[in-house]
Design an enzyme around this catalytic site. Sequence first.
Site, PDB file in Angstrom:
ATOM      1  N   ARG A  18       0.836  -1.210   0.000  1.00 54.77           N
ATOM      2  CA  ARG A  18       0.000   0.000   0.000  1.00 54.77           C
ATOM      3  C   ARG A  18       0.868   1.256   0.000  1.00 54.77           C
ATOM      4  NH1 ARG A  18      -3.219   0.301   4.801  1.00 54.77           N
ATOM      5  NH2 ARG A  18      -1.552  -0.938   5.687  1.00 54.77           N
ATOM      6  N   ASN A  36      -6.212  -2.728   2.959  1.00 54.79           N
ATOM      7  CA  ASN A  36      -6.097  -4.167   3.182  1.00 54.79           C
ATOM      8  C   ASN A  36      -7.471  -4.764   3.430  1.00 54.79           C
ATOM      9  OD1 ASN A  36      -3.310  -4.262   2.974  1.00 54.79           O
ATOM     10  ND2 ASN A  36      -2.945  -4.240   5.161  1.00 54.79           N
TER      11      ASN A  36
END
Length: 90
Positions: A18, A36
């Site tokens: 990320r 997530n």
Amino acid sequence: MRKVKMNVRGRVQGVGFRFTTKMLADELGIYGSAKNEDDGSVTIEAMGDDTPMETFIQRVKDSPSPVGRVTSCEIEENAPIVERTKFITD
């Protein structure tokens, strides 16, 4: 303005995926978010101009994280996503 929602699977959690996706988005002028999921995947909502978006999608598929590995990437075009003025990670 192109909008996409991506669900990315593989080695994408616990490897800086990320964070490096945000760095890539900032570099290309893409706005949106990366989050997530409980199943081990990452959901990305992104919006931007066509050419930078093509680059963003391809580089996400190649994994922006050097230790990450993408095994599949589902893309939904013109997804109803939240309009953002930057890229965030949840």
